[in-house]
Write a protein that holds these residues in place. Sequence first.
Motif, PDB file in Angstrom:
ATOM      1  N   ALA A 113      57.397  35.803  35.583  1.00  0.00           N
ATOM      2  CA  ALA A 113      57.855  34.467  34.593  1.00  0.00           C
ATOM      3  C   ALA A 113      57.561  33.084  35.341  1.00  0.00           C
ATOM      4  CB  ALA A 113      59.166  34.631  33.858  1.00  0.00           C
ATOM      5  N   ARG A 114      57.750  33.357  36.593  1.00  0.00           N
ATOM      6  CA  ARG A 114      57.543  31.913  37.407  1.00  0.00           C
ATOM      7  C   ARG A 114      56.020  31.598  37.677  1.00  0.00           C
ATOM      8  NH1 ARG A 114      58.858  31.293  42.279  1.00  0.00           N
ATOM      9  NH2 ARG A 114      59.263  33.406  42.943  1.00  0.00           N
ATOM     10  N   ALA A 115      55.120  32.523  37.502  1.00  0.00           N
ATOM     11  CA  ALA A 115      53.885  32.277  37.671  1.00  0.00           C
ATOM     12  C   ALA A 115      53.164  31.105  37.430  1.00  0.00           C
ATOM     13  CB  ALA A 115      52.994  33.518  37.097  1.00  0.00           C
ATOM     14  N   GLU A 116      52.558  30.460  38.225  1.00  0.00           N
ATOM     15  CA  GLU A 116      51.356  29.382  37.630  1.00  0.00           C
ATOM     16  C   GLU A 116      50.219  29.625  37.452  1.00  0.00           C
ATOM     17  OE1 GLU A 116      51.893  25.769  40.237  1.00  0.00           O
ATOM     18  OE2 GLU A 116      53.908  26.084  40.310  1.00  0.00           O
ATOM     19  N   VAL A 117      49.855  30.749  38.099  1.00  0.00           N
ATOM     20  CA  VAL A 117      48.493  31.323  37.586  1.00  0.00           C
ATOM     21  C   VAL A 117      48.481  32.856  37.314  1.00  0.00           C
ATOM     22  CG1 VAL A 117      46.157  31.967  38.844  1.00  0.00           C
ATOM     23  CG2 VAL A 117      47.343  29.706  39.096  1.00  0.00           C
ATOM     24  N   SER A 118      47.920  33.643  36.659  1.00  0.00           N
ATOM     25  CA  SER A 118      47.841  34.890  36.452  1.00  0.00           C
ATOM     26  C   SER A 118      46.411  35.175  37.044  1.00  0.00           C
ATOM     27  CB  SER A 118      47.801  35.427  34.936  1.00  0.00           C
ATOM     28  OG  SER A 118      49.187  35.038  34.258  1.00  0.00           O
ATOM     29  N   LEU A 119      46.291  36.419  37.890  1.00  0.00           N
ATOM     30  CA  LEU A 119      45.100  36.875  38.372  1.00  0.00           C
ATOM     31  C   LEU A 119      45.043  38.169  37.917  1.00  0.00           C
ATOM     32  CD1 LEU A 119      42.889  36.137  40.180  1.00  0.00           C
ATOM     33  CD2 LEU A 119      44.271  36.958  42.045  1.00  0.00           C
ATOM     34  N   VAL A 120      43.712  38.569  36.960  1.00  0.00           N
ATOM     35  CA  VAL A 120      43.530  39.750  36.448  1.00  0.00           C
ATOM     36  C   VAL A 120      42.513  40.344  37.386  1.00  0.00           C
ATOM     37  CG1 VAL A 120      42.915  41.231  34.569  1.00  0.00           C
ATOM     38  CG2 VAL A 120      44.642  39.057  34.450  1.00  0.00           C
ATOM     39  N   VAL A 121      42.750  41.479  38.013  1.00  0.00           N
ATOM     40  CA  VAL A 121      41.573  42.104  38.852  1.00  0.00           C
ATOM     41  C   VAL A 121      41.285  43.652  38.062  1.00  0.00           C
ATOM     42  CG1 VAL A 121      41.039  42.753  41.057  1.00  0.00           C
ATOM     43  CG2 VAL A 121      42.839  41.236  40.847  1.00  0.00           C
ATOM     44  N   ILE A 122      39.947  43.823  37.497  1.00  0.00           N
ATOM     45  CA  ILE A 122      39.543  45.147  36.964  1.00  0.00           C
ATOM     46  C   ILE A 122      38.141  45.330  37.438  1.00  0.00           C
ATOM     47  CG2 ILE A 122      40.993  44.549  34.827  1.00  0.00           C
ATOM     48  CD1 ILE A 122      38.483  43.239  33.520  1.00  0.00           C
ATOM     49  N   ASP A 123      37.803  46.430  37.101  1.00  0.00           N
ATOM     50  CA  ASP A 123      36.403  47.293  37.178  1.00  0.00           C
ATOM     51  C   ASP A 123      35.598  46.556  36.407  1.00  0.00           C
ATOM     52  OD1 ASP A 123      37.076  48.503  39.671  1.00  0.00           O
ATOM     53  OD2 ASP A 123      37.657  50.345  38.603  1.00  0.00           O
TER      54      ASP A 123
END
Length: 207
Positions: free
Chosen positions: A38-48
């Motif tokens: 909940a504290r994130a300033e950036v969401s980093l999504v890593v997928i194939d």
Amino acid sequence: MTRVPVAVYAGDPILEFGVAQQLRPRPEVEVLRPSEQARAEVSLVVIDRLDDAAGQLLRRLQRTSSVRTGLIVSEFEQDALQTTIECGVAAVLRRSEADQDRMVGLITALVRGEGMLPGDMLGRLLDHVGKLQRSATAAVRPILSTLNTREVEVLRLIADGFDTREIAVKMSYSERTVKNILQEVTTRLQLRNRAHAVGYVMRHGLI
């Protein structure tokens, strides 16, 4: 230096662990635990690849979070571009190019409010935007072709605030003629009244 809080989401736990381990030594980034996301300033999504499950994750982040999202992906198929745009993804990096420096560069770009795309994806995006613009223009042409010069002029004068009598004087028509012109336009375009007619043609860039 203020560290950027980052929430990492991945297609599998091993991949998530690997990305987190790469980022943790960097002083620019704070990799958050799941309980801290909940504290994130950036969401980093890593997928194939951008499959249904990945699309659902991106949409969930878009609905439930105000932070900016970056995507690191192995395979980026032709139809994936529209999904990433619709899901609010602001930056994309290929996994084959995702070393520590590039991932940190993506995160800092997101924090600054910037976007980032590989060159070929940027070219695809520009092509996509161009197609949308051409489609919109094509949709307007049939409408434009149904309006003659005097109909456009009547609508323009109404939009400028003139009433029926003033329009009649300006165009050297009778008030009945002006009313008939407006009635023809509203009937042909299936509009409710003169305000609807003016709003409709303004939205389509006709006046």
